[in-house]
Design a protein around this motif. Structure first.
Motif, PDB file in Angstrom:
ATOM      1  N   GLY A   1      75.776 -36.000  62.916  1.00  0.00           N
ATOM      2  CA  GLY A   1      76.462 -36.602  62.427  1.00  0.00           C
ATOM      3  C   GLY A   1      75.791 -37.667  60.799  1.00  0.00           C
ATOM      4  N   GLY A   2      76.745 -38.625  60.680  1.00  0.00           N
ATOM      5  CA  GLY A   2      76.222 -38.833  59.580  1.00  0.00           C
ATOM      6  C   GLY A   2      76.621 -38.809  58.077  1.00  0.00           C
ATOM      7  N   ASN A   3      77.808 -37.603  58.123  1.00  0.00           N
ATOM      8  CA  ASN A   3      78.059 -36.792  57.131  1.00  0.00           C
ATOM      9  C   ASN A   3      79.222 -38.086  56.379  1.00  0.00           C
ATOM     10  OD1 ASN A   3      75.888 -34.459  56.887  1.00  0.00           O
ATOM     11  ND2 ASN A   3      77.818 -34.332  59.214  1.00  0.00           N
ATOM     12  N   ILE A   4      78.876 -38.660  55.457  1.00  0.00           N
ATOM     13  CA  ILE A   4      80.282 -39.775  54.428  1.00  0.00           C
ATOM     14  C   ILE A   4      80.637 -38.895  52.760  1.00  0.00           C
ATOM     15  CG2 ILE A   4      80.243 -42.113  53.841  1.00  0.00           C
ATOM     16  CD1 ILE A   4      78.495 -42.829  55.755  1.00  0.00           C
ATOM     17  N   LEU A   5      81.769 -38.605  53.253  1.00  0.00           N
ATOM     18  CA  LEU A   5      82.864 -38.817  52.239  1.00  0.00           C
ATOM     19  C   LEU A   5      83.115 -40.183  51.243  1.00  0.00           C
ATOM     20  CD1 LEU A   5      83.800 -36.797  50.259  1.00  0.00           C
ATOM     21  CD2 LEU A   5      85.692 -36.554  50.771  1.00  0.00           C
ATOM     22  N   PRO A   6      82.900 -40.657  50.672  1.00  0.00           N
ATOM     23  CA  PRO A   6      83.223 -42.423  50.603  1.00  0.00           C
ATOM     24  C   PRO A   6      84.811 -42.032  49.856  1.00  0.00           C
ATOM     25  CG  PRO A   6      80.864 -41.787  48.724  1.00  0.00           C
ATOM     26  CD  PRO A   6      81.404 -40.609  49.682  1.00  0.00           C
ATOM     27  N   PRO A   7      85.165 -43.425  49.968  1.00  0.00           N
ATOM     28  CA  PRO A   7      86.444 -42.865  49.161  1.00  0.00           C
ATOM     29  C   PRO A   7      86.233 -43.224  46.779  1.00  0.00           C
ATOM     30  CG  PRO A   7      85.993 -45.325  49.691  1.00  0.00           C
ATOM     31  CD  PRO A   7      85.059 -44.130  50.645  1.00  0.00           C
TER      32      PRO A   7
ATOM     33  N   CYS B   1      84.540 -35.614  58.611  1.00  0.00           N
ATOM     34  CA  CYS B   1      85.389 -34.959  58.160  1.00  0.00           C
ATOM     35  C   CYS B   1      86.825 -35.386  59.206  1.00  0.00           C
ATOM     36  CB  CYS B   1      85.668 -33.643  58.796  1.00  0.00           C
ATOM     37  SG  CYS B   1      84.262 -32.427  57.868  1.00  0.00           S
ATOM     38  N   GLU B   2      85.783 -36.808  59.306  1.00  0.00           N
ATOM     39  CA  GLU B   2      87.128 -37.380  60.032  1.00  0.00           C
ATOM     40  C   GLU B   2      87.670 -38.829  59.279  1.00  0.00           C
ATOM     41  OE1 GLU B   2      86.415 -37.969  63.831  1.00  0.00           O
ATOM     42  OE2 GLU B   2      85.285 -36.278  64.830  1.00  0.00           O
ATOM     43  N   PRO B   3      89.155 -38.936  59.087  1.00  0.00           N
ATOM     44  CA  PRO B   3      89.463 -40.012  58.477  1.00  0.00           C
ATOM     45  C   PRO B   3      89.143 -40.994  59.093  1.00  0.00           C
ATOM     46  CG  PRO B   3      91.320 -38.928  58.530  1.00  0.00           C
ATOM     47  CD  PRO B   3      90.345 -37.754  59.183  1.00  0.00           C
ATOM     48  N   ILE B   4      88.116 -42.619  58.285  1.00  0.00           N
ATOM     49  CA  ILE B   4      88.249 -43.248  59.048  1.00  0.00           C
ATOM     50  C   ILE B   4      88.204 -45.386  58.645  1.00  0.00           C
ATOM     51  CG2 ILE B   4      86.032 -42.785  60.692  1.00  0.00           C
ATOM     52  CD1 ILE B   4      83.996 -43.720  58.741  1.00  0.00           C
ATOM     53  N   PRO B   5      88.603 -45.745  59.488  1.00  0.00           N
ATOM     54  CA  PRO B   5      88.759 -47.185  58.006  1.00  0.00           C
ATOM     55  C   PRO B   5      87.592 -47.595  57.673  1.00  0.00           C
ATOM     56  CG  PRO B   5      89.385 -47.207  60.753  1.00  0.00           C
ATOM     57  CD  PRO B   5      88.757 -46.179  60.539  1.00  0.00           C
ATOM     58  N   VAL B   6      87.717 -47.839  56.739  1.00  0.00           N
ATOM     59  CA  VAL B   6      86.468 -48.694  56.076  1.00  0.00           C
ATOM     60  C   VAL B   6      86.438 -50.168  55.606  1.00  0.00           C
ATOM     61  CG1 VAL B   6      86.627 -48.137  53.515  1.00  0.00           C
ATOM     62  CG2 VAL B   6      84.409 -48.626  54.742  1.00  0.00           C
TER      63      VAL B   6
ATOM     64  N   GLN C   1      90.985 -30.831  49.064  1.00  0.00           N
ATOM     65  CA  GLN C   1      90.023 -30.564  49.498  1.00  0.00           C
ATOM     66  C   GLN C   1      89.078 -30.858  50.430  1.00  0.00           C
ATOM     67  OE1 GLN C   1      88.674 -32.174  45.615  1.00  0.00           O
ATOM     68  NE2 GLN C   1      90.420 -31.577  44.244  1.00  0.00           N
ATOM     69  N   ALA C   2      89.190 -31.747  50.981  1.00  0.00           N
ATOM     70  CA  ALA C   2      88.363 -32.035  51.875  1.00  0.00           C
ATOM     71  C   ALA C   2      88.757 -31.287  52.735  1.00  0.00           C
ATOM     72  CB  ALA C   2      89.073 -33.320  52.247  1.00  0.00           C
ATOM     73  N   LYS C   3      90.082 -31.295  53.309  1.00  0.00           N
ATOM     74  CA  LYS C   3      90.488 -30.083  54.616  1.00  0.00           C
ATOM     75  C   LYS C   3      89.496 -28.723  54.132  1.00  0.00           C
ATOM     76  CE  LYS C   3      93.903 -28.643  57.269  1.00  0.00           C
ATOM     77  NZ  LYS C   3      95.770 -29.128  57.009  1.00  0.00           N
ATOM     78  N   ALA C   4      89.872 -28.348  53.111  1.00  0.00           N
ATOM     79  CA  ALA C   4      88.858 -26.746  52.352  1.00  0.00           C
ATOM     80  C   ALA C   4      87.458 -27.144  52.778  1.00  0.00           C
ATOM     81  CB  ALA C   4      89.447 -26.629  51.517  1.00  0.00           C
ATOM     82  N   ARG C   5      86.610 -28.088  52.500  1.00  0.00           N
ATOM     83  CA  ARG C   5      85.477 -28.032  52.803  1.00  0.00           C
ATOM     84  C   ARG C   5      85.155 -28.230  54.641  1.00  0.00           C
ATOM     85  NH1 ARG C   5      85.740 -31.507  48.410  1.00  0.00           N
ATOM     86  NH2 ARG C   5      85.380 -33.287  49.250  1.00  0.00           N
ATOM     87  N   CYS C   6      85.782 -29.302  55.021  1.00  0.00           N
ATOM     88  CA  CYS C   6      85.179 -29.501  56.314  1.00  0.00           C
ATOM     89  C   CYS C   6      85.710 -27.601  57.131  1.00  0.00           C
ATOM     90  CB  CYS C   6      86.715 -30.268  56.912  1.00  0.00           C
ATOM     91  SG  CYS C   6      85.952 -32.038  56.377  1.00  0.00           S
ATOM     92  N   ALA C   7      87.232 -26.928  56.941  1.00  0.00           N
ATOM     93  CA  ALA C   7      87.388 -25.687  57.589  1.00  0.00           C
ATOM     94  C   ALA C   7      86.661 -24.965  57.290  1.00  0.00           C
ATOM     95  CB  ALA C   7      88.668 -25.211  56.998  1.00  0.00           C
ATOM     96  N   ALA C   8      85.417 -24.903  56.788  1.00  0.00           N
ATOM     97  CA  ALA C   8      84.470 -23.539  55.943  1.00  0.00           C
ATOM     98  C   ALA C   8      82.725 -24.196  57.297  1.00  0.00           C
ATOM     99  CB  ALA C   8      83.516 -23.906  54.887  1.00  0.00           C
ATOM    100  N   GLY C   9      83.335 -24.654  57.868  1.00  0.00           N
ATOM    101  CA  GLY C   9      82.257 -25.455  58.751  1.00  0.00           C
ATOM    102  C   GLY C   9      82.408 -26.216  59.656  1.00  0.00           C
ATOM    103  N   ALA C  10      82.755 -26.425  61.210  1.00  0.00           N
ATOM    104  CA  ALA C  10      83.346 -27.738  61.886  1.00  0.00           C
ATOM    105  C   ALA C  10      81.756 -28.381  62.099  1.00  0.00           C
ATOM    106  CB  ALA C  10      84.027 -26.442  63.671  1.00  0.00           C
TER     107      ALA C  10
ATOM    108  N   THR D   1      81.531 -42.054  65.571  1.00  0.00           N
ATOM    109  CA  THR D   1      82.331 -40.606  66.227  1.00  0.00           C
ATOM    110  C   THR D   1      81.271 -40.083  67.089  1.00  0.00           C
ATOM    111  OG1 THR D   1      81.528 -39.049  64.401  1.00  0.00           O
ATOM    112  CG2 THR D   1      83.148 -40.007  64.184  1.00  0.00           C
ATOM    113  N   ASN D   2      80.361 -40.274  67.659  1.00  0.00           N
ATOM    114  CA  ASN D   2      79.808 -40.708  68.488  1.00  0.00           C
ATOM    115  C   ASN D   2      78.582 -39.268  67.898  1.00  0.00           C
ATOM    116  OD1 ASN D   2      80.224 -42.644  70.232  1.00  0.00           O
ATOM    117  ND2 ASN D   2      81.717 -41.295  70.792  1.00  0.00           N
ATOM    118  N   ARG D   3      78.217 -38.943  66.870  1.00  0.00           N
ATOM    119  CA  ARG D   3      77.618 -37.511  66.444  1.00  0.00           C
ATOM    120  C   ARG D   3      76.082 -38.329  66.648  1.00  0.00           C
ATOM    121  NH1 ARG D   3      82.578 -35.897  65.041  1.00  0.00           N
ATOM    122  NH2 ARG D   3      83.317 -33.830  65.281  1.00  0.00           N
ATOM    123  N   LEU D   4      74.661 -37.678  66.846  1.00  0.00           N
ATOM    124  CA  LEU D   4      73.985 -38.181  66.455  1.00  0.00           C
ATOM    125  C   LEU D   4      73.309 -38.387  64.796  1.00  0.00           C
ATOM    126  CD1 LEU D   4      72.452 -35.593  68.174  1.00  0.00           C
ATOM    127  CD2 LEU D   4      72.965 -37.674  69.450  1.00  0.00           C
TER     128      LEU D   4
END
Length: 571
Positions: free
Chosen positions: A480-486, A554-559, A466-475, A353-356
């Protein structure tokens, strides 16, 4: 711009000793001084070729103190001063590679400017050289060829004394001030318009001088030096080399004329008369040596009248010794000397996502010496290697949750490159034995797949909320590098075909699947498999799997997912 710095440094290793030697050999002949400079120029042209074909030598070890590298001398700060004596005083040519090194390490804003200045100068210098060559060709096409008479007979006689095997064309132009010689395989001597009125003695002196240029190959040596200067025009050493080559070639040809019985005062008289009659005000530059060039006239006349001047030709031992010495310096510049240069490799690590990506391990391994360098990216994702010898390296990265990056990279200058890491792939392994999966019977009375899929979709919606609620708490910020595995929400087991199980046909089916951003399995290509029906059974089951979304910042990606299904029949 580090390539220019390296080229200048290597070239100076060869040319600087040659220029100094030509200045120190004042008591020796002009032919020897010209030979030293000409061989140095030809060796300088071979440096790029030798740099590619010579085996890479191991870099010298760097001293360490307390786990840190000891400081080393920066070769770019070394300064050279060459003093060239002239009639109007001494000319100092002092230069340092620091200026070129600064251009190599310039900021991104300054580097295009420096590159543009160099390119403009090179194109302009090359254009001037090409215009001079084109002008010679144009003048030759309009000149009258002399193939009989006094000029032709004397020229044929002198050509035999110089042992020139190739034909030499005598041309007479309508230009009043053009007396030049050029060409290699088919050399030409162009005479001014008034040449037919010259006396026999002057004709013999002029032809003896010009044919000496041809016999010695002066035009080719001068052209090679001028072409090299057009590329590295900012190097004062090349300007001095071109000037010294031109002067020494004229002096050496004068010595050849005097060696054929012409008295010094007689030769000087004819030379001064030619300089007056050739009207310097109407002369134009061409890519060939001119006999009566005003800038070198005084020194040449002084040398003609000096009875103790060394006028010997270059002996074979002197040629061999000079060539061997300069060739050794050339090999040193092309191979070993390049290893004393150290460069840096810098960049920034990003995710998909082009984040550090802080905390990423970056490793460089020298493929020749096996030396290993390792750093970690800082809080802003930046990394920096310093003190790298030029070589081929293997670049590798490592960070939890991300796939390893591995590739070859060539370090031949200060290099800047950003790295982009992708989320690592999942691994699923199943073993099916006689209709069971991992010890559980696959034919147990599970609910129908449609009901289970509906239940899985409800779980998917719950995970997404649940993921949307966690991401809404802080933009998400720049890091980057914050991964929520499937998580697998729907698991469908492969079915072992009965006739294959009874026939004891089994094996491993390897697949590489892609889990889409919506959690469904998009594609299941088979890598290897023992039997088409076993492959089909494995693919049909995997296609029905459903996962919670994989989130990166907080962005859904293919894996990617690697699946291994082992069909093991009972023995």
């Amino acid at each position: 711009m580090s390539a220019l710095f390296e080229a200048t440094l290597r070239l100076s290793v060869v040319l600087l000793p040659a220029v100094i030697a030509s200045l120190l050999l004042k008591s020796r002949s002009a032919a020897l001084r010209h030979w030293v400079l000409a061989v140095a120029v030809l060796c300088a042209w071979t440096i790029p070729f030798l740099s590619n074909v010579l085996p890479e030598l191991p870099a010298p070890a760097r001293a360490t103190w307390g786990g840190r590298e000891a400081p080393h001398q920066d070769l770019s700060q070394t300064r050279w001063r060459v003093i060239e004596p002239r009639q109007d005083g001494q000319v100092f040519a002092e230069f340092s590679l620091a200026a070129v090194s600064a251009a190599a390490d310039a900021s991104p804003r300054a580097t295009p400017i420096v590159r543009g200045v160099w390119l403009t100068g090179s194109l302009l210098s090359g254009l001037i050289l090409l215009v001079g060559l084109g002008r010679l060709r144009w003048l030759a096409s309009r000149a009258r060829e002399i193939d009989r008479g006094h000029w032709f007979e004397i020229g044929h006689e002198l050509r035999d004394t110089y042992r020139i095997s190739c034909p030499v064309r005598l041309l007479q132009s309508t230009h009043p001030a053009l007396l030049v010689t050029w060409g290699w395989r088919r050399p030409k001597i162009m005479l001014p318009a008034a040449a037919q009125e010259w006396t026999t003695d002057r004709i013999r002196i002029v032809l003896a001088h010009e044919l000496a240029h041809i016999a010695r190959g002066d035009w080719a040596a001068q052209l090679a030096a001028e072409a090299l200067r057009s590329v590295l025009w900012f190097n004062p050493l090349l300007w001095m080399t071109c000037r010294r080559l031109r002067i020494e070639s004229e002096l050496a040809c004068d010595d050849e004329v005097l060696a054929r019985g012409v008295e010094g005062h007689e030769y000087a008289t004819h030379l001064l008369a030619l300089a007056r009659s050739l009207n310097p005000g109407r002369r134009s530059w061409v890519a060939a040596p001119a006999m009566a060039r005003p800038s070198s006239l005084e020194g040449r006349v002084h040398a003609m009248l000096n009875t103790v001047t060394n006028r010997r030709s270059v002996s074979t031992p002197a040629r061999v010794l000079t060539t061997a010495t300069l060739l050794a310096l050339t090999i040193l510049a092309a191979g070993l000397f390049a290893q004393t240069l150290f460069y840096s490799f810098t960049g920034t690590a990003f995710d998909q996502t082009n984040r550090l990506l802080p905390g990423t391990t970056v490793t460089l391994t020298n493929t020749s010496s096996k030396a290993k360098y390792e750093v970690q990216t800082d809080a802003t994702g930046k990394f920096e290697f310093v003190g790298l010898p030029p070589a081929q390296y293997k670049l590798e990265t490592s960070r939890a949750g991300f796939g390893a990056l591995s590739e070859e990279i060539r370090i031949s200058g200060n290099t800047k490159r950003d790295l982009r890491l992708k989320v690592g792939s999942l691994q699923e392994t199943l073993t099916i034995t006689d209709g069971s999966v991992d010890g559980y019977v696959s034919v147990r009375p599970d609910p129908p797949v449609a009901i289970r899929r509906a239940q899985a979709q409800l779980k998917f919606a719950e995970f997404a909320a649940q993921a949307k609620a966690r991401c809404a708490a802080g933009a998400p910020g720049p890091v980057g590098g914050n991964i929520l595995p499937p998580a697998k929400l729907l698991d469908v087991k492969p079915v072992y075909p009965e006739h294959l199980r009874l026939a004891k046909i089994g094996g491993v089916v390897q697949m590489e699947a892609v889990i889409g951003s919506d959690g469904t399995v998009l594609d299941v290509p088979v890598v290897t498999g023992p039997h088409p029906e076993l492959e089909s059974a494995a693919v049909d089951a995997v296609r029905q799997w459903l996962f919670s979304p994989t989130l990166l910042n907080c962005e859904p990606i293919p894996v990617n997912m690697k699946v291994s299904v082992m069909f093991a029949s009972a023995q």
